[in-house]
Design a protein around this motif. Sequence first.
Motif, PDB file in Angstrom:
ATOM      1  N   GLY A 167      52.763  47.735 -43.310  1.00  0.00           N
ATOM      2  CA  GLY A 167      54.122  47.781 -42.782  1.00  0.00           C
ATOM      3  C   GLY A 167      54.309  47.072 -41.456  1.00  0.00           C
ATOM      4  O   GLY A 167      55.428  47.008 -40.938  1.00  0.00           O
ATOM      5  N   SER A 168      53.229  46.519 -40.872  1.00  0.00           N
ATOM      6  CA  SER A 168      53.347  45.867 -39.561  1.00  0.00           C
ATOM      7  C   SER A 168      53.673  44.385 -39.652  1.00  0.00           C
ATOM      8  O   SER A 168      54.007  43.762 -38.643  1.00  0.00           O
ATOM      9  CB  SER A 168      52.054  46.051 -38.765  1.00  0.00           C
ATOM     10  OG  SER A 168      50.966  45.384 -39.400  1.00  0.00           O
ATOM     11  N   LEU A 169      53.582  43.799 -40.846  1.00  0.00           N
ATOM     12  CA  LEU A 169      53.869  42.383 -41.005  1.00  0.00           C
ATOM     13  C   LEU A 169      55.362  42.136 -41.132  1.00  0.00           C
ATOM     14  O   LEU A 169      56.105  42.967 -41.649  1.00  0.00           O
ATOM     15  CB  LEU A 169      53.160  41.833 -42.253  1.00  0.00           C
ATOM     16  CG  LEU A 169      51.651  41.993 -42.318  1.00  0.00           C
ATOM     17  CD1 LEU A 169      51.125  41.431 -43.630  1.00  0.00           C
ATOM     18  CD2 LEU A 169      50.961  41.327 -41.137  1.00  0.00           C
ATOM     19  N   LYS A 170      55.796  40.964 -40.677  1.00  0.00           N
ATOM     20  CA  LYS A 170      57.182  40.532 -40.835  1.00  0.00           C
ATOM     21  C   LYS A 170      57.209  39.336 -41.791  1.00  0.00           C
ATOM     22  O   LYS A 170      56.375  38.433 -41.678  1.00  0.00           O
ATOM     23  CB  LYS A 170      57.797  40.136 -39.491  1.00  0.00           C
ATOM     24  CG  LYS A 170      57.739  41.229 -38.436  1.00  0.00           C
ATOM     25  CD  LYS A 170      58.550  42.459 -38.838  1.00  0.00           C
ATOM     26  CE  LYS A 170      58.532  43.502 -37.735  1.00  0.00           C
ATOM     27  NZ  LYS A 170      59.283  44.731 -38.128  1.00  0.00           N
ATOM     28  N   ARG A 203      58.134  36.552 -30.841  1.00  0.00           N
ATOM     29  CA  ARG A 203      57.798  36.043 -29.512  1.00  0.00           C
ATOM     30  C   ARG A 203      57.312  34.609 -29.643  1.00  0.00           C
ATOM     31  O   ARG A 203      56.471  34.304 -30.500  1.00  0.00           O
ATOM     32  CB  ARG A 203      56.714  36.906 -28.864  1.00  0.00           C
ATOM     33  CG  ARG A 203      56.382  36.494 -27.421  1.00  0.00           C
ATOM     34  CD  ARG A 203      55.137  37.191 -26.937  1.00  0.00           C
ATOM     35  NE  ARG A 203      55.251  38.639 -26.977  1.00  0.00           N
ATOM     36  CZ  ARG A 203      54.238  39.464 -26.719  1.00  0.00           C
ATOM     37  NH1 ARG A 203      53.035  38.968 -26.426  1.00  0.00           N
ATOM     38  NH2 ARG A 203      54.418  40.760 -26.769  1.00  0.00           N
ATOM     39  N   THR A 204      57.811  33.708 -28.825  1.00  0.00           N
ATOM     40  CA  THR A 204      57.385  32.313 -28.848  1.00  0.00           C
ATOM     41  C   THR A 204      56.094  32.146 -28.057  1.00  0.00           C
ATOM     42  O   THR A 204      55.614  33.071 -27.394  1.00  0.00           O
ATOM     43  CB  THR A 204      58.459  31.395 -28.257  1.00  0.00           C
ATOM     44  OG1 THR A 204      58.560  31.647 -26.847  1.00  0.00           O
ATOM     45  CG2 THR A 204      59.820  31.646 -28.905  1.00  0.00           C
ATOM     46  N   ALA A 205      55.532  30.937 -28.134  1.00  0.00           N
ATOM     47  CA  ALA A 205      54.302  30.642 -27.399  1.00  0.00           C
ATOM     48  C   ALA A 205      54.509  30.772 -25.891  1.00  0.00           C
ATOM     49  O   ALA A 205      53.552  31.024 -25.156  1.00  0.00           O
ATOM     50  CB  ALA A 205      53.804  29.249 -27.740  1.00  0.00           C
ATOM     51  N   LYS A 206      55.743  30.599 -25.433  1.00  0.00           N
ATOM     52  CA  LYS A 206      56.058  30.729 -24.005  1.00  0.00           C
ATOM     53  C   LYS A 206      56.516  32.140 -23.655  1.00  0.00           C
ATOM     54  O   LYS A 206      57.125  32.372 -22.611  1.00  0.00           O
ATOM     55  CB  LYS A 206      57.129  29.712 -23.620  1.00  0.00           C
ATOM     56  CG  LYS A 206      56.669  28.259 -23.773  1.00  0.00           C
ATOM     57  CD  LYS A 206      57.744  27.287 -23.333  1.00  0.00           C
ATOM     58  CE  LYS A 206      57.263  25.848 -23.465  1.00  0.00           C
ATOM     59  NZ  LYS A 206      58.302  24.869 -23.037  1.00  0.00           N
ATOM     60  N   ASN A 207      56.223  33.081 -24.551  1.00  0.00           N
ATOM     61  CA  ASN A 207      56.512  34.499 -24.345  1.00  0.00           C
ATOM     62  C   ASN A 207      57.999  34.796 -24.243  1.00  0.00           C
ATOM     63  O   ASN A 207      58.413  35.749 -23.580  1.00  0.00           O
ATOM     64  CB  ASN A 207      55.781  35.029 -23.101  1.00  0.00           C
ATOM     65  CG  ASN A 207      55.491  36.514 -23.221  1.00  0.00           C
ATOM     66  OD1 ASN A 207      55.315  37.044 -24.316  1.00  0.00           O
ATOM     67  ND2 ASN A 207      55.465  37.196 -22.082  1.00  0.00           N
ATOM     68  N   LYS A 208      58.797  33.970 -24.920  1.00  0.00           N
ATOM     69  CA  LYS A 208      60.221  34.241 -25.005  1.00  0.00           C
ATOM     70  C   LYS A 208      60.531  34.870 -26.357  1.00  0.00           C
ATOM     71  O   LYS A 208      59.773  34.736 -27.314  1.00  0.00           O
ATOM     72  CB  LYS A 208      61.024  32.944 -24.832  1.00  0.00           C
ATOM     73  CG  LYS A 208      60.897  32.324 -23.454  1.00  0.00           C
ATOM     74  CD  LYS A 208      61.772  31.077 -23.335  1.00  0.00           C
ATOM     75  CE  LYS A 208      61.673  30.462 -21.946  1.00  0.00           C
ATOM     76  NZ  LYS A 208      62.532  29.251 -21.822  1.00  0.00           N
ATOM     77  N   LYS A 209      61.669  35.548 -26.444  1.00  0.00           N
ATOM     78  CA  LYS A 209      62.060  36.199 -27.683  1.00  0.00           C
ATOM     79  C   LYS A 209      62.978  35.284 -28.495  1.00  0.00           C
ATOM     80  O   LYS A 209      63.788  34.554 -27.934  1.00  0.00           O
ATOM     81  CB  LYS A 209      62.759  37.524 -27.393  1.00  0.00           C
ATOM     82  CG  LYS A 209      61.862  38.564 -26.725  1.00  0.00           C
ATOM     83  CD  LYS A 209      62.627  39.845 -26.442  1.00  0.00           C
ATOM     84  CE  LYS A 209      61.722  40.885 -25.777  1.00  0.00           C
ATOM     85  NZ  LYS A 209      62.466  42.137 -25.483  1.00  0.00           N
ATOM     86  N   GLU A 210      62.840  35.331 -29.809  1.00  0.00           N
ATOM     87  CA  GLU A 210      63.716  34.566 -30.688  1.00  0.00           C
ATOM     88  C   GLU A 210      63.950  35.345 -31.978  1.00  0.00           C
ATOM     89  O   GLU A 210      63.091  36.113 -32.420  1.00  0.00           O
ATOM     90  CB  GLU A 210      63.132  33.191 -31.015  1.00  0.00           C
ATOM     91  CG  GLU A 210      61.850  33.228 -31.833  1.00  0.00           C
ATOM     92  CD  GLU A 210      61.383  31.846 -32.255  1.00  0.00           C
ATOM     93  OE1 GLU A 210      62.174  30.892 -32.146  1.00  0.00           O
ATOM     94  OE2 GLU A 210      60.220  31.726 -32.703  1.00  0.00           O
ATOM     95  N   GLN A 211      65.119  35.160 -32.559  1.00  0.00           N
ATOM     96  CA  GLN A 211      65.432  35.777 -33.839  1.00  0.00           C
ATOM     97  C   GLN A 211      64.984  34.841 -34.958  1.00  0.00           C
ATOM     98  O   GLN A 211      65.324  33.654 -34.950  1.00  0.00           O
ATOM     99  CB  GLN A 211      66.921  36.065 -33.958  1.00  0.00           C
ATOM    100  CG  GLN A 211      67.399  37.226 -33.088  1.00  0.00           C
ATOM    101  CD  GLN A 211      66.758  38.544 -33.464  1.00  0.00           C
ATOM    102  OE1 GLN A 211      66.109  39.180 -32.639  1.00  0.00           O
ATOM    103  NE2 GLN A 211      66.950  38.960 -34.710  1.00  0.00           N
ATOM    104  N   VAL A 212      64.233  35.362 -35.890  1.00  0.00           N
ATOM    105  CA  VAL A 212      63.739  34.591 -37.031  1.00  0.00           C
ATOM    106  C   VAL A 212      64.387  35.148 -38.293  1.00  0.00           C
ATOM    107  O   VAL A 212      64.394  36.361 -38.512  1.00  0.00           O
ATOM    108  CB  VAL A 212      62.207  34.675 -37.138  1.00  0.00           C
ATOM    109  CG1 VAL A 212      61.711  33.908 -38.356  1.00  0.00           C
ATOM    110  CG2 VAL A 212      61.556  34.147 -35.866  1.00  0.00           C
ATOM    111  N   GLN A 213      64.941  34.261 -39.110  1.00  0.00           N
ATOM    112  CA  GLN A 213      65.674  34.681 -40.300  1.00  0.00           C
ATOM    113  C   GLN A 213      64.883  34.390 -41.572  1.00  0.00           C
ATOM    114  O   GLN A 213      64.277  33.330 -41.719  1.00  0.00           O
ATOM    115  CB  GLN A 213      67.032  33.972 -40.356  1.00  0.00           C
ATOM    116  CG  GLN A 213      67.954  34.349 -39.201  1.00  0.00           C
ATOM    117  CD  GLN A 213      69.304  33.664 -39.286  1.00  0.00           C
ATOM    118  OE1 GLN A 213      69.461  32.638 -39.938  1.00  0.00           O
ATOM    119  NE2 GLN A 213      70.296  34.229 -38.618  1.00  0.00           N
TER     120      GLN A 213
END
Length: 265
Positions: A142-145, A181-191
């Motif tokens: 259950g931890s995978l997206k 989380r991106t490589a630069k430690n920023k957050k992004e929404q992935v669809q």
Amino acid sequence: MAYENSRRWLPGALLASALMGSGCSSPQSIEGVVRPKPGEPLLKSLPGPMPDFGSFDSYSDALLAACPLILSKPNATAGRVQDQDFPLRWRISREYCAWLYYTPDHKYEMSMLTDQSQSDDLDRKKSCVLPPIVDDQRYPQGSLKYVFALHNHPYEAQLSRHDIDAIVRKGKLHGFDFEARTAKNKKEQVQLAVIAFFSNSSDLKNPSCDGFFQYIPLAGQLRKWTRTQDTWLCQQTGTVRWLSSEDFRIENKTAPCQNSTEGAP
């Protein structure tokens, strides 16, 4: 897969050879591909990760790595429809499918492939049946997206109604987006999206990755990505408009790709 083939197009000797190579005999094992044993039900999960595929900081890098890997599998591409021997190539072609997924370590990885399939009664079209779950024993259940439902199309064909319906059903199971989380430690929404790779190469042993078709349920758009040298171009080819939770229609529309929720379920 929209192309409809007929056995009457193939001479007897060629047809016999095609049938022997396409699964009427015991299928040979293929590196990185898992399938149920003869007589067993379809797989309910795929093991992960794919050996030697690697892990990626971005889903786009992982996607571009997955394309040549999938298209390199035996009979993954049939070439161009106008080629003289296309009917035979299509007859013995196979679809392979896998999940691209996001791990708790903030990496994008790919499951192993399967080529388990279902055919219609007339054997005119085939599609890979993607199990709904990835079993990566490095991480808690259950931890995978789930990011992309990946598969190949043996020729340059739009996504089918089956492709669209299947990804929406999987979205209802896993969710249609998540925060990464991106490589630069920023957050992004992935669809969540379904992807179908294709090649127009005449070299079937070393096919080029020429593009892919994409449907992102939350965007509502059908998209086609094509490769020109080192540049990727995106064009919207249609809109999926949901009439109910189970029914939809496809409206043809040619336009530049853009962020939109038009037609989303």
